[in-house]
Scaffold this active site. Sequence first.
Site, short mmCIF file in Angstrom:
data_model
loop_
_atom_site.label_atom_id
_atom_site.label_comp_id
_atom_site.label_asym_id
_atom_site.label_seq_id
_atom_site.Cartn_x
_atom_site.Cartn_y
_atom_site.Cartn_z
N TYR A 175 0.85 -1.20 0.00
CA TYR A 175 0.00 0.00 0.00
C TYR A 175 0.88 1.24 0.00
CZ TYR A 175 0.34 -0.23 5.23
OH TYR A 175 0.75 -0.29 6.53
N CYS A 176 0.35 2.31 -0.57
CA CYS A 176 1.08 3.57 -0.77
C CYS A 176 2.45 3.33 -1.39
CB CYS A 176 1.22 4.33 0.56
SG CYS A 176 1.68 6.07 0.35
#
Length: 273
Positions: free
Chosen positions: A147-148
Amino acid sequence: MKEWQKFFGGKSVRIIDHSDPAVLGTAMASFAVDDTLCESAGRTKDTAACRFWVHDNTVVLGILDSRLPNIAEAVAFLKNEGFDVVVRNSGGLAVVLDRGVLNFSLILPDSGIMGIHSGYELMTAFVREMYVDVTDRIEAFEVTGSYCPGDYDLSIGGKKFAGISQRRVKNGIAVQIYLCIEGNGQARADLVRQFYLKGEAIRDKRFDYPVVEPDTMRSLSDLAGMALTVEDAKVRVLQQFGKWYEQDLTEDELPVFEKRMKQMVDRNEKAFK
Protein backbone atom coordinates in the site's frame (compact mmCIF):
# COMPACT_ATOMS: atom_id res chain seq x y z
CA MET A 1 23.02 12.03 -1.25
CA LYS A 2 24.34 9.67 1.41
CA GLU A 3 25.72 12.14 3.96
CA TRP A 4 22.45 13.10 5.64
CA GLN A 5 24.43 14.95 8.30
CA LYS A 6 25.39 17.76 5.93
CA PHE A 7 21.80 19.03 5.95
CA PHE A 8 21.97 19.32 9.73
CA GLY A 9 25.42 20.91 9.90
CA GLY A 10 25.50 24.04 12.06
CA LYS A 11 21.84 23.66 13.06
CA SER A 12 20.32 23.15 16.48
CA VAL A 13 18.13 20.03 16.47
CA ARG A 14 14.78 20.46 18.18
CA ILE A 15 12.86 17.35 19.30
CA ILE A 16 9.07 17.34 19.56
CA ASP A 17 7.72 14.14 21.08
CA HIS A 18 4.09 13.45 20.18
CA SER A 19 4.45 9.68 20.42
CA ASP A 20 1.74 9.39 23.08
CA PRO A 21 -1.46 9.04 21.00
CA ALA A 22 -3.39 10.95 23.65
CA VAL A 23 -1.37 14.14 23.12
CA LEU A 24 -2.81 15.17 19.75
CA GLY A 25 -5.70 12.72 19.28
CA THR A 26 -6.57 12.97 15.61
CA ALA A 27 -3.87 12.54 12.98
CA MET A 28 -5.13 15.76 11.38
CA ALA A 29 -3.28 17.58 14.15
CA SER A 30 -0.01 15.88 13.23
CA PHE A 31 -0.09 17.25 9.70
CA ALA A 32 -0.99 20.70 11.05
CA VAL A 33 1.95 20.57 13.48
CA ASP A 34 4.39 19.62 10.73
CA ASP A 35 3.20 22.55 8.61
CA THR A 36 3.68 24.84 11.62
CA LEU A 37 7.21 23.57 12.15
CA CYS A 38 7.98 24.03 8.45
CA GLU A 39 7.03 27.69 8.74
CA SER A 40 9.26 28.07 11.80
CA ALA A 41 12.19 26.33 10.13
CA GLY A 42 11.77 28.49 7.05
CA ARG A 43 12.08 31.63 9.16
CA THR A 44 15.05 30.68 11.32
CA LYS A 45 17.38 28.93 8.80
CA ASP A 46 19.61 27.61 11.62
CA THR A 47 17.20 25.21 13.34
CA ALA A 48 16.15 21.72 12.31
CA ALA A 49 13.45 19.68 14.00
CA CYS A 50 12.55 16.05 14.46
CA ARG A 51 9.05 15.16 15.56
CA PHE A 52 7.82 11.75 16.71
CA TRP A 53 4.16 10.92 16.22
CA VAL A 54 2.04 7.86 16.93
CA HIS A 55 -1.73 7.53 16.55
CA ASP A 56 -4.22 4.91 17.60
CA ASN A 57 -5.93 2.92 14.86
CA THR A 58 -6.10 5.39 11.96
CA VAL A 59 -6.10 5.06 8.19
CA VAL A 60 -4.58 8.13 6.57
CA LEU A 61 -5.83 8.63 3.02
CA GLY A 62 -4.43 10.60 0.13
CA ILE A 63 -6.61 12.99 -1.85
CA LEU A 64 -6.98 10.42 -4.65
CA ASP A 65 -8.30 7.86 -2.16
CA SER A 66 -11.09 10.23 -1.21
CA ARG A 67 -12.25 10.14 -4.86
CA LEU A 68 -12.88 6.39 -5.00
CA PRO A 69 -16.16 5.53 -6.77
CA ASN A 70 -17.66 4.16 -3.55
CA ILE A 71 -15.72 6.12 -0.94
CA ALA A 72 -18.68 6.28 1.48
CA GLU A 73 -18.88 2.51 1.84
CA ALA A 74 -15.09 2.21 2.03
CA VAL A 75 -14.88 4.72 4.88
CA ALA A 76 -17.82 3.09 6.65
CA PHE A 77 -15.96 -0.23 6.45
CA LEU A 78 -12.85 1.25 8.08
CA LYS A 79 -14.85 2.90 10.85
CA ASN A 80 -16.71 -0.35 11.50
CA GLU A 81 -13.30 -2.00 11.92
CA GLY A 82 -12.48 0.56 14.62
CA PHE A 83 -10.31 2.96 12.59
CA ASP A 84 -10.43 6.73 12.38
CA VAL A 85 -10.12 8.05 8.81
CA VAL A 86 -8.15 11.18 7.90
CA VAL A 87 -7.23 12.75 4.56
CA ARG A 88 -3.72 14.20 4.66
CA ASN A 89 -2.30 17.28 2.97
CA SER A 90 0.85 15.60 1.63
CA GLY A 91 1.21 13.21 -1.26
CA GLY A 92 0.66 9.48 -1.31
CA LEU A 93 -2.16 7.01 -0.76
CA ALA A 94 -3.70 5.07 2.12
CA VAL A 95 -1.49 4.00 5.04
CA VAL A 96 -2.34 2.37 8.37
CA LEU A 97 -1.25 3.87 11.69
CA ASP A 98 -1.42 2.21 15.08
CA ARG A 99 0.70 1.96 18.23
CA GLY A 100 3.17 -0.34 16.48
CA VAL A 101 3.91 2.29 13.81
CA LEU A 102 6.32 5.12 14.52
CA ASN A 103 6.09 8.18 12.33
CA PHE A 104 8.80 10.77 12.50
CA SER A 105 9.38 13.92 10.54
CA LEU A 106 12.70 15.58 9.78
CA ILE A 107 12.03 19.28 9.28
CA LEU A 108 14.58 21.59 7.72
CA PRO A 109 14.79 25.05 6.19
CA ASP A 110 14.79 24.97 2.40
CA SER A 111 18.34 26.10 1.66
CA GLY A 112 17.95 25.51 -2.06
CA ILE A 113 20.29 22.51 -2.09
CA MET A 114 17.68 19.90 -1.22
CA GLY A 115 15.84 18.72 -4.30
CA ILE A 116 12.91 16.31 -4.19
CA HIS A 117 15.10 13.23 -4.45
CA SER A 118 17.51 14.58 -1.83
CA GLY A 119 14.79 14.54 0.81
CA TYR A 120 13.95 10.90 0.14
CA GLU A 121 17.61 9.92 0.03
CA LEU A 122 18.27 11.77 3.29
CA MET A 123 15.60 9.74 5.08
CA THR A 124 16.70 6.48 3.47
CA ALA A 125 20.29 7.03 4.64
CA PHE A 126 19.07 8.09 8.08
CA VAL A 127 17.04 4.90 8.61
CA ARG A 128 19.79 2.65 7.28
CA GLU A 129 22.18 4.18 9.80
CA MET A 130 19.62 3.83 12.59
CA TYR A 131 19.59 0.08 12.11
CA VAL A 132 23.17 -0.53 10.99
CA ASP A 133 23.68 -2.93 13.92
CA VAL A 134 20.54 -4.89 12.98
CA THR A 135 20.76 -5.28 9.20
CA ASP A 136 22.61 -4.10 6.12
CA ARG A 137 19.81 -5.28 3.83
CA ILE A 138 17.49 -2.24 3.80
CA GLU A 139 16.69 -1.36 0.18
CA ALA A 140 14.77 1.52 -1.39
CA PHE A 141 12.59 0.79 -4.43
CA GLU A 142 8.89 0.55 -5.22
CA VAL A 143 7.44 -2.64 -3.75
CA THR A 144 4.68 -3.68 -6.14
CA GLY A 145 1.62 -4.89 -4.25
CA SER A 146 2.28 -2.79 -1.15
CA TYR A 147 0.00 0.00 0.00
CA CYS A 148 1.08 3.57 -0.77
CA PRO A 149 3.77 2.36 -3.18
CA GLY A 150 6.61 4.68 -4.14
CA ASP A 151 10.18 4.73 -5.41
CA TYR A 152 11.50 5.01 -1.86
CA ASP A 153 9.62 2.19 -0.17
CA LEU A 154 11.98 0.70 2.41
CA SER A 155 12.12 -3.07 2.42
CA ILE A 156 14.15 -6.11 3.40
CA GLY A 157 14.04 -9.11 1.10
CA GLY A 158 11.34 -7.42 -0.97
CA LYS A 159 8.99 -6.99 2.02
CA LYS A 160 8.06 -3.37 2.76
CA PHE A 161 8.14 -1.96 6.29
CA ALA A 162 8.28 1.80 5.69
CA GLY A 163 7.28 4.59 3.32
CA ILE A 164 8.48 8.18 2.90
CA SER A 165 6.66 11.37 1.91
CA GLN A 166 7.54 15.05 1.71
CA ARG A 167 5.80 18.34 2.31
CA ARG A 168 7.17 21.81 1.51
CA VAL A 169 5.64 24.85 3.19
CA LYS A 170 6.90 28.44 3.23
CA ASN A 171 10.63 27.74 2.89
CA GLY A 172 10.47 24.70 5.15
CA ILE A 173 10.65 21.01 4.24
CA ALA A 174 9.16 18.10 6.18
CA VAL A 175 10.41 14.66 5.21
CA GLN A 176 8.01 12.21 6.85
CA ILE A 177 8.29 8.45 7.33
CA TYR A 178 6.05 5.76 8.75
CA LEU A 179 7.96 2.82 10.18
CA CYS A 180 6.00 -0.36 10.86
CA ILE A 181 8.11 -1.48 13.81
CA GLU A 182 5.83 -3.90 15.65
CA GLY A 183 2.65 -5.82 14.90
CA ASN A 184 1.26 -7.57 11.86
CA GLY A 185 2.21 -5.88 8.60
CA GLN A 186 0.16 -8.33 6.56
CA ALA A 187 -2.98 -7.57 8.57
CA ARG A 188 -2.47 -3.85 8.00
CA ALA A 189 -2.10 -4.47 4.28
CA ASP A 190 -5.20 -6.63 4.18
CA LEU A 191 -7.21 -3.81 5.76
CA VAL A 192 -6.13 -1.48 2.94
CA ARG A 193 -6.82 -4.20 0.37
CA GLN A 194 -10.40 -4.46 1.63
CA PHE A 195 -10.71 -0.66 1.69
CA TYR A 196 -9.98 -0.53 -2.05
CA LEU A 197 -12.37 -3.41 -2.72
CA LYS A 198 -15.18 -1.68 -0.80
CA GLY A 199 -14.37 1.57 -2.59
CA GLU A 200 -14.62 -0.20 -5.96
CA ALA A 201 -11.22 1.09 -7.04
CA ILE A 202 -11.28 -1.21 -10.05
CA ARG A 203 -14.13 0.86 -11.54
CA ASP A 204 -12.09 4.07 -11.56
CA LYS A 205 -10.65 4.67 -15.04
CA ARG A 206 -8.91 7.94 -14.10
CA PHE A 207 -6.31 6.46 -11.77
CA ASP A 208 -4.68 3.08 -11.14
CA TYR A 209 -5.10 2.41 -7.44
CA PRO A 210 -2.70 -0.17 -6.01
CA VAL A 211 -3.77 -3.80 -6.03
CA VAL A 212 -2.62 -4.58 -2.50
CA GLU A 213 -1.10 -7.98 -1.83
CA PRO A 214 -0.80 -8.44 1.96
CA ASP A 215 2.25 -10.70 1.68
CA THR A 216 4.34 -7.73 0.47
CA MET A 217 4.13 -6.00 3.86
CA ARG A 218 5.83 -6.84 7.17
CA SER A 219 6.89 -5.19 10.40
CA LEU A 220 10.58 -4.50 10.89
CA SER A 221 10.57 -6.80 13.92
CA ASP A 222 9.46 -9.71 11.75
CA LEU A 223 12.00 -8.94 9.03
CA ALA A 224 14.87 -8.50 11.48
CA GLY A 225 13.90 -11.60 13.45
CA MET A 226 14.14 -9.75 16.76
CA ALA A 227 11.88 -7.81 19.11
CA LEU A 228 12.16 -4.16 18.05
CA THR A 229 9.87 -1.52 19.55
CA VAL A 230 8.64 1.98 18.88
CA GLU A 231 10.47 3.20 21.99
CA ASP A 232 13.70 1.60 20.77
CA ALA A 233 13.27 3.35 17.41
CA LYS A 234 12.95 6.73 19.13
CA VAL A 235 16.17 6.11 21.04
CA ARG A 236 17.94 5.21 17.80
CA VAL A 237 16.77 8.45 16.18
CA LEU A 238 18.07 10.54 19.06
CA GLN A 239 21.40 8.74 19.02
CA GLN A 240 21.82 9.83 15.41
CA PHE A 241 21.75 13.49 16.40
CA GLY A 242 23.94 13.35 19.48
CA LYS A 243 23.06 16.86 20.66
CA TRP A 244 19.46 18.04 20.71
CA TYR A 245 16.93 19.91 22.84
CA GLU A 246 13.25 19.21 23.46
CA GLN A 247 10.61 21.89 22.92
CA ASP A 248 6.93 21.55 22.05
CA LEU A 249 5.04 24.23 20.14
CA THR A 250 5.72 27.71 21.47
CA GLU A 251 3.18 30.43 22.15
CA ASP A 252 4.21 32.13 18.91
CA GLU A 253 3.59 28.93 16.96
CA LEU A 254 0.16 28.16 18.39
CA PRO A 255 -1.73 30.66 16.15
CA VAL A 256 -0.04 29.12 13.09
CA PHE A 257 -1.02 25.65 14.30
CA GLU A 258 -4.63 26.75 14.79
CA LYS A 259 -4.74 28.11 11.23
CA ARG A 260 -3.21 24.93 9.82
CA MET A 261 -5.52 22.75 11.88
CA LYS A 262 -8.56 24.58 10.52
CA GLN A 263 -7.27 23.94 7.00
CA MET A 264 -7.00 20.22 7.78
CA VAL A 265 -10.53 20.11 9.21
CA ASP A 266 -11.90 21.95 6.18
CA ARG A 267 -10.00 19.61 3.83
CA ASN A 268 -11.50 16.57 5.51
CA GLU A 269 -15.03 17.96 5.54
CA LYS A 270 -14.85 18.71 1.82
CA ALA A 271 -13.28 15.32 1.01
CA PHE A 272 -16.26 13.37 2.30
CA LYS A 273 -19.11 15.58 1.11
